[in-house]
Design an enzyme around this catalytic site. Structure first.
Site, mmCIF file in Angstrom:
data_model
loop_
_atom_site.group_PDB
_atom_site.id
_atom_site.type_symbol
_atom_site.label_atom_id
_atom_site.label_comp_id
_atom_site.label_asym_id
_atom_site.label_seq_id
_atom_site.Cartn_x
_atom_site.Cartn_y
_atom_site.Cartn_z
ATOM 1 N N GLU A 37 58.279 33.890 46.019
ATOM 2 C CA GLU A 37 58.888 35.213 46.008
ATOM 3 C C GLU A 37 57.811 36.184 46.495
ATOM 4 O OE1 GLU A 37 61.240 37.958 42.762
ATOM 5 O OE2 GLU A 37 60.405 36.046 42.147
ATOM 6 N N ARG A 262 54.654 23.467 34.990
ATOM 7 C CA ARG A 262 53.764 24.418 35.647
ATOM 8 C C ARG A 262 52.324 24.114 35.279
ATOM 9 N NH1 ARG A 262 56.887 29.276 36.969
ATOM 10 N NH2 ARG A 262 55.092 30.634 37.095
ATOM 11 N N LYS A 272 52.535 36.356 38.250
ATOM 12 C CA LYS A 272 52.300 37.517 39.119
ATOM 13 C C LYS A 272 52.495 38.827 38.369
ATOM 14 C CE LYS A 272 54.750 35.367 42.198
ATOM 15 N NZ LYS A 272 55.815 35.233 43.172
HETATM 16 P P1 ATP Z 1 55.068 33.954 38.857
HETATM 17 O O1 ATP Z 1 55.349 34.087 37.416
HETATM 18 O O2 ATP Z 1 53.632 33.770 39.104
HETATM 19 O O3 ATP Z 1 55.680 35.051 39.671
HETATM 20 P P2 ATP Z 1 57.085 32.360 40.000
HETATM 21 O O4 ATP Z 1 57.546 30.986 39.650
HETATM 22 O O5 ATP Z 1 58.018 33.484 39.789
HETATM 23 O O6 ATP Z 1 55.724 32.573 39.280
HETATM 24 P P3 ATP Z 1 57.383 32.105 42.798
HETATM 25 O O7 ATP Z 1 56.796 32.925 43.878
HETATM 26 O O8 ATP Z 1 58.829 32.237 42.534
HETATM 27 O O9 ATP Z 1 56.578 32.421 41.478
HETATM 28 O O10 ATP Z 1 56.962 30.578 42.948
HETATM 29 C C1 ATP Z 1 57.097 29.770 44.091
HETATM 30 C C2 ATP Z 1 57.009 28.353 43.645
HETATM 31 O O11 ATP Z 1 55.790 28.092 42.964
HETATM 32 C C3 ATP Z 1 58.119 28.018 42.661
HETATM 33 O O12 ATP Z 1 58.684 26.784 43.026
HETATM 34 C C4 ATP Z 1 57.428 27.920 41.340
HETATM 35 O O13 ATP Z 1 58.078 27.004 40.517
HETATM 36 C C5 ATP Z 1 56.028 27.471 41.725
HETATM 37 N N1 ATP Z 1 55.033 27.886 40.735
HETATM 38 C C6 ATP Z 1 54.734 29.139 40.334
HETATM 39 N N2 ATP Z 1 53.783 29.132 39.386
HETATM 40 C C7 ATP Z 1 53.445 27.841 39.185
HETATM 41 C C8 ATP Z 1 52.515 27.165 38.333
HETATM 42 N N3 ATP Z 1 51.732 27.829 37.488
HETATM 43 N N4 ATP Z 1 52.438 25.818 38.411
HETATM 44 C C9 ATP Z 1 53.210 25.133 39.261
HETATM 45 N N5 ATP Z 1 54.098 25.700 40.081
HETATM 46 C C10 ATP Z 1 54.232 27.030 40.055
HETATM 47 MG MG MG Z 2 59.591 34.287 40.575
#
Ligand code: ATP
Ligand code: MG
Length: 559
Positions: A37, A262, A272
Site C-alpha cells: 500500500e 508476519r 507504517k
Molecule cells: P503496515 O502495518 O506496515 O502498513 P501492511 O500489511 O499494511 O503493513 P502493506 O503495504 O499492505 O503493509 O504490505 C504489503 C505486503 O507486505 C502485504 O502482503 C503484507 O502482508 C506484507 N507485510 C507487511 N508487513 C509485514 C511483516 N512485518 N512481515 C511479513 N510481511 C509483511
Molecule cells: Mg496495509
C-alpha cells in the site's frame, strides 16, 4: 547476493500440491504478487514478504507482479510509489514489466459490483456507521440488516447514483449479501463499497465511491492471473470472503490465498502507522532516519541488501507469529561486512599522543592491509609523525587492575601497523584533565607487526596521524526502543522510546584515506565497529559517519 533458501516451507508444500497432476493449478505457471500500500516506505517486514512472493515465483520458474494497492484514496502518495520501487530494486528483486496499480481496476470493480447486485448478491444499505455497529450482533446473535431485501432495481439505481456523486460520504454503502449469522463477522454482509468524496493520486476526482480492500483485492489478483495470493496472517479470517468474491463474480480465474506469519523484531515497531507517528512526533528525522527499521533507514545506517535478505531467509516462513532479536539482524550485517569492509583507523574520543623521542617535523609512511581476510583488497599507505591522536580511554593516569593500555611507566603497547611505544607521562590542564599523553617509541620496532615475535605485554591500539587526518562527525545508534516489545497490542509504543538512541560525536579524527569517503562504502573502524558515510550529510570537508553496528556480537544463537 544470497541465494533464496531451498528449504521446504508450508507454502511450497501447498503449491506442490496445487501444481501436481490433478491439482487446481496443474500445468499452470505459478504467479504471485507483492501488493504494498503506497502510504509509507517499506520496512524490513516487507522484505520478508518480498522474499516469499518473489522467492516463491523464482523457485517455481514463475512470475511475480508488483502491484500498488492504492484502492484507499486517503494517504497514498506518488513519493511512496517511487520509493517502494527503489527499495525493492535495491534488495535485488525485479518485476520486469509486471507493474500494476489496484486503482487501474476501479472500472472493473464497479462492473463486478453491479453483477453482484443483479444476481441478488449485493444491496445498497443506508445504515449509519453507528447503526452498523449496533446491528452487528455477537457470536450468539445474528446481525440485523434492514435494507437486505431492497429490490434489485432500486439497488442498481442507488449504486449508479452513488457513483454519480449524488450523495454525501457515508450516506449509503454497498453490502455483499452473504450470511448475517456467520461465526465469521467478515461474512456478515460486509460493506464492499463506500462513498468518499476524495481526490485519488491517480484517478483524480473520477471516483467518489471506493471499493473495500476485501472486495477489490481478490478481483485484482484474479484479473492478473495470480495463482497464489500470499499474505500475512491477519487476512486468515478474510479468506472466506476472498473466496466468496472470486466465486461469485465472473473473474477469469480463482487464486488461492495462503497466509504466513508476519516478521516481528524486538526493540522496534513494524507498522507504517507507528513509523509515521515517530516521524510526525519528531522522534526521528524521517523515514530514512538510520534508527528506523525501514529499508531506506537501514540502507542509510549501512545495512547491505545481502545482510537483510540473509536475515529474512534465515528466519524462515512460519505459520505462527514470531519475534526475532534485533541482535540477530546485527549479527547478519557483521558477518557480511567482516568479509567485505576495508579496515581503517579512526579515533572517536581523541586525546593527543606525543612521541617525545621522535624528531619534530619528521614524517614517514607505513603500508597496512586493507582487509586481512582478503589479501586481494591490497594495502594502503598511512602516515606517522610525532603527534598522533589516540582514544582518550586508551590512557589512564592512574591504572586500574588488569588495565593493559597506556599509563605512566606502564607496559609497552603497539601502535597498530607502526611502532612499539611506552608511556612516560601526561600533561594536564588546570582542571586536572589529561590534555596530552607522552610516550617514547622504539625505532627498532618499525612495522608494529605482532608477527615480529616480540613479546609485548600491553594492548595494540589504533591511532591517527595528527598532522595528516580529517575531522569527522560520528553518529552512534542504539535501540530505538528500550522496551523489547513496543509493538505489543495495547502498549503505548511512544512511551517505550529510548531517549538515548542517538549519540552524536563531533571532533572525531579519521585517517587521511577517508577524506573522500562516500556512501554506500562501509568501513571497519578498527576496534570500534562498522561505519559508513551518511548518504545525506557526508561530503568532502564535512565528513559524517554512521555506526552501522559495533564489533561486539551480543547475539547468542539458540537463546
Ligand atoms: P503496515 O502495518 O506496515 O502498513 P501492511 O500489511 O499494511 O503493513 P502493506 O503495504 O499492505 O503493509 O504490505 C504489503 C505486503 O507486505 C502485504 O502482503 C503484507 O502482508 C506484507 N507485510 C507487511 N508487513 C509485514 C511483516 N512485518 N512481515 C511479513 N510481511 C509483511
Ligand atoms: Mg496495509
Amino acid at each position: 547476493m544470497a541465494e533464496i533458501t531451498e528449504s521446504k516451507n508450508f507454502i511450497h508444500a501447498f503449491i506442490d500440491e496445487d501444481i501436481a497432476p490433478g491439482g487446481q493449478f496443474a500445468g499452470k505457471t505459478v504467479h504471485t504478487r507483492f501488493p504494498p500500500e503506497p502510504n509509507g516506505y517499506l520496512h524490513i517486514g516487507h522484505c520478508k514478504a518480498l522474499i516469499i512472493d518473489f522467492g516463491t515465483a523464482e523457485k517455481y520458474g514463475g512470475l511475480c507482479n508488483l502491484r500498488m494497492d492504492d484502492t484507499n484514496p486517503t494517504k497514498e502518495d506518488a513519493e511512496f510509489v517511487d520509493a517502494i520501487q527503489e527499495d525493492i530494486h535495491w534488495l535485488g528483486f525485479d518485476w520486469g514489466d509486471r507493474f500494476f496499480f489496484g486503482s487501474d481496476y476501479f472500472e472493473k470493480d464497479y462492473e463486478y459490483a453491479v453483477e453482484l447486485i443483479k444476481k441478488g448478491l449485493a444491496y445498497v444499505c443506508e445504515l449509519t456507521p453507528e447503526q452498523f455497529k449496533e446491528y452487528r450482533g455477537d457470536l450468539n446473535t445474528p446481525a440485523i440488516s434492514p435494507y437486505r431485501d431492497r429490490p434489485i432495481e432500486e439497488s442498481l439505481d442507488l449504486f449508479a447514483r452513488m457513483r454519480a456523486g449524488e450523495f454525501e460520504d457515508n450516506k449509503y454503502t454497498l453490502r455483499a449479501k452473504i450470511d448475517l449469522a456467520s461465526g465469521n463477522f467478515n461474512m456478515r454482509d460486509p460493506v464492499i463499497y463506500r462513498i468518499r468524496h476524495m481526490h485519488h493520486h491517480r484517478q483524480g476526482d473520477k471516483w467518489c465511491i471506493y471499493p473495500m480492500y476485501d472486495f477489490a483485492h481478490p478481483i485484482q489478483d484474479a484479473l492478473e492471473g495470480i495463482t497464489h495470493s500470499l499474505c500475512s496472517l491477519e487476512f486468515e479470517n478474510h479468506r472466506p470472503l476472498y473466496n466468496w468474491v472470486v466465486e461469485n463474480v465472473s473473474v477469469p480465474c480463482h487464486p488461492r490465498q495462503i497466509e504466513f506469519a508476519r516478521l516481528g523484531i524486538d526493540h522496534t515497531v513494524l507498522s507504517k502507522r507507528k513509523l509515521r507517528a515517530l516521524i510526525e512526533g519528531g522522534y526521528v528525522s524521517g523515514w530514512d532516519d538510520p534508527r528506523m527499521p525501514t529499508l531506506c533507514g537501514l540502507r542509510r545506517r549501512g545495512y547491505t541488501p545481502a545482510s537483510i535478505r540473509n536475515f529474512c531467509e534465515s528466519v524462515g516462513v512460519a505459520k505462527s507469529p514470531n519475534t526475532i532479536e534485533f541482535a540477530f539482524l546485527e549479527s547478519c550485517l557483521r558477518k557480511d561486512l567482516d568479509a567485505t569492509a576495508k579496515r581503517v583507523m579512526a579515533v572517536l574520543k581523541p586525546v593527543k599522543l606525543t612521541i617525545t623521542n621522535y624528531p619534530e617535523g619528521q614524517s614517514e609512511s607505513f603500508e597496512i592491509e586493507n582487509n586481512p581476510n582478503n589479501p586481494e583488497d591490497g594495502k594502503r599507505s598511512i602516515t606517522f609523525s610525532r603527534e598522533l591522536w589516540i582514544e582518550a580511554d586508551d590512557f589512564l593516569a592512574e591504572p586500574i587492575p588488569k588495565y593493559k593500555r597506556l599509563y605512566p611507566d606502564g607496559p609497552e603497547c603497539r601502535l597498530k601497523g607502526a611502532y612499539v611505544i611506552k608511556c612516560t607521562g601526561c600533561v594536564k590542564d588546570e582542571q586536572g584533565n589529561v590534555v596530552e599523553v607522552l610516550a617514547t617509541y622504539d625505532p627498532d620496532s618499525k612495522g608494529g607487526d605482532p608477527a615480529d615475535g616480540r613479546k609485548i605485554k600491553g594492548a595494540t591500539i589504533h591511532w591517527v596521524d595528527a598532522n595528516n587526518c580529517f575531522d569527522a562527525e560520528v553518529r552512534q545508534y542504539s535501540n530505538l526502543f528500550d522496551d523489547p516489545d513496543p509493538d505489543a497490542a495495547g502498549k503505548d509504543f511512544l512511551s517505550c522510546l529510548n531517549p538515548n538512541s542517538l549519540e552524536v560525536l563531533t571532533g572525531c579524527k579519521v585517517e587521511a584515506s577517508l577524506g573522500d569517503a562516500k556512501a554506500p562504502t562501509s568501513y571497519q573502524f578498527m576496534r570500534l565497529g562498522y561505519f559508513c558515510p551518511d548518504s545525506k550529510d557526508c561530503a568532502p570537508g564535512h565528513l559524517v559517519f554512521n555506526r552501522s553496528v559495533s564489533l561486539k556480537d551480543s547475539f547468542k544463537p539458540g537463546k
